[in-house]
Design an enzyme around this catalytic site. Structure first.
Site, PDB file in Angstrom:
ATOM      1  CG  LEU A  63      -2.240  -1.179   0.727  1.00 28.55           C
ATOM      2  CD1 LEU A  63      -2.840  -1.082   2.707  1.00 28.55           C
ATOM      3  CD2 LEU A  63      -3.285  -0.814   0.170  1.00 28.55           C
ATOM      4  CG  ASN A 118       8.087  -2.877   1.124  1.00 28.62           C
ATOM      5  OD1 ASN A 118       6.779  -3.161   1.227  1.00 28.62           O
ATOM      6  ND2 ASN A 118       8.304  -3.029  -0.135  1.00 28.62           N
ATOM      7  CG  HIS A 146      11.262 -11.656  -1.450  1.00 28.81           C
ATOM      8  ND1 HIS A 146      10.144 -10.629  -1.985  1.00 28.81           N
ATOM      9  CD2 HIS A 146      12.760 -11.567  -1.619  1.00 28.81           C
ATOM     10  CE1 HIS A 146      11.222 -10.856  -3.209  1.00 28.81           C
ATOM     11  NE2 HIS A 146      12.420 -11.084  -2.712  1.00 28.81           N
ATOM     12  CG  ASP A 186       4.248  -9.443  -5.150  1.00 22.65           C
ATOM     13  OD1 ASP A 186       4.439  -8.149  -4.316  1.00 22.65           O
ATOM     14  OD2 ASP A 186       5.504  -9.848  -5.684  1.00 22.65           O
TER      15      ASP A 186
HETATM   16 ZN   LIG Z   1       8.340 -10.332  -2.852  1.00 24.23          ZN
END
Ligand SMILES: [Zn+2]
Length: 428
Positions: A59, A90, A177, A303
């Protein structure tokens, strides 16, 4: 709040039924229902699903409001049929403290279009060196249960082990990830035939698979839960299948774009196809579809990675990685999984609502469409055909790989606890 009568919808793709919403919840499901003064939605030929849940949304707020805000991102989510999204950590600052996750959580409440469940960072500043305040984020108003350094890999095995041990205490999950950093230095696209022909730095499948193999073993060793973000290779599928056969607590997601697009598209040098993990081969795409169909891959996650024009409209090597996905996810899943005969609509409800909600331990979402349940619902017209037009996106960003491409299906209505957020395909 008044009543809403959804008439003749195929609930999870089954026989046509009426669904009566009263206030925030479903009052009744059946045939021939009527209600005095109710708003009637004629839903003949349409599919009614539980509101979709995304485990993996960027977002961008706080810090990159030029690409997305919680408000614009949740509007995009509603248009795509989502009633809850997990907001990745992040941001700037990174969501690695109770203060930042509470800020995101509060912005989500204020938006009103879609519930926002913040994801907490695993390590301070996503730097991979020191565990973030996982307990404080869990105990905060945001009630964080999913932790991820997404965008970066938790590559230190000791840190990963400690994170898995820590979240076990409150039934949390670490979403990895999977990208071995040394094996992907300078990587620009999938390592294979196309990368050698184009002379672009290759991103080998083993960079993903080696981390997944390590982490399923660590999760088993610790007896904790690990979730693998955006699986992209056939080999990753095999490792997850093996881990599940052992009875370990391993779950996995796949993005819509990895179910449809291949690295052949990189030949265009159009950075809209630059994404992390990279687009892989046709054989990988087919393995991912099969794994989603047979349940090896638990769920679809978008994603959704919005980027402003200037970060994508440049030469391939300089462009940011990522694609927007909230507004096209269900259409891509319909094309690749439903129209291809691999999954029915009940399967879509499972992979895009029930299971992601269960993995995130999210309350009030991913519930059956039945009396007494919260009215988080999505109505889909599967017969719709139309070309994707990013100029009409609710998202602040336009970096979709599907511009001009005809995709099937459209969300006509979304209800968040009985309140329409989307009506006739438009934001309410
Ligand atoms: Zn990722």
């Amino acid at each position: 709040m008044s009543k809403i009568l959804i008439r003749g919808a195929k609930v999870l793709g089954g026989e046509p039924q009426d669904v009566l919403i009263d206030g925030e919840s479903i009052e009744a499901v059946g045939t021939g229902l009527s209600a005095e003064g109710a708003t009637v939605v004629e839903a003949e030929g349409k599919i009614l699903l539980p509101g979709l849940v995304d485990l993996h949304t960027h977002l961008r707020e706080p810090g990159r409001e030029d690409s997305e805000t919680v408000l614009t991102g949740t509007k995009a989510a509603a248009v795509g049929g989502f009633t809850a999204v997990h907001a990745m950590a992040n941001t700037f600052p990174v969501a690695d403290t109770a203060g930042v996750v509470e800020q995101v959580w509060r912005l989500g409440k204020e938006s009103g279009y879609c519930d926002v469940q913040p994801v907490g960072a695993v390590t301070v500043g996503l730097e991979g060196k020191k565990l973030a305040e996982l307990g404080a984020m869990h105990d905060s108003a945001a009630g964080v249960k999913v932790f991820s350094d997404d965008g970066k890999c938790v590559d230190d095995a000791v840190i990963m082990r400690r994170a898995l041990e820590y979240v076990k205490a409150f039934d949390g999950v670490v979403a990895q990830h999977a990208q071995e950093p040394r094996l992907t230095e300078g990587a620009q696209m999938n390592e294979g035939v196309v990368s050698s022909e184009l002379g672009l730095g290759g991103w080998p499948a083993v960079a993903e698979e080696s981390i997944i193999a390590r982490d399923v073993l660590l999760a088993a060793h610790v007896g904790s839960r690990v979730h693998i973000c955006h699986l992209s290779t056939a080999g990753s599928v095999e490792i997850v299948r093996w881990a599940k056969s052992k009875g370990w607590n391993v779950t996995a997601e796949v993005t819509p774009h990895h179910l449809l697009l291949t690295d052949e598209l990189v030949r265009t040098y159009n950075p809209v196809y630059k994404v992390n993990p990279p687009l892989r081969t046709e054989a990988d795409v087919m393995a991912l579809r099969e794994a989603l169909a047979d349940g090896t891959i638990d769920c679809v996650a978008t994603d959704h990675a919005p980027h402003p024009h200037e970060d994508k409209d440049c030469e391939w090597a300089a462009a940011a990685m990522g694609m927007v996905g909230l507004e096209t996810a269900l259409s891509v899943v319909q094309q690749t999984m439903v129209d291809s005969g691999l999954l029915d609509w009940a399967g879509v409800a499972d992979r895009m609502s029930f299971r992601p909600a269960a993995i995130g331990r999210l309350e009030g979402h991913g519930r059956p469409v039945s009396a007494g349940e919260p009215a988080n619902l999505t109505l889909v017209d599967p017969a719709y055909r139309g070309a994707v037009d990013p100029s009409g996106f609710a998202s602040r960003s336009r970096n979709t790989p599907y511009e001009g491409r005809e995709l099937p299906g459209r969300v006509t209505h979304t209800w968040l606890r009985g309140r329409a957020t989307v009506v006739d395909g438009n934001l309410a």
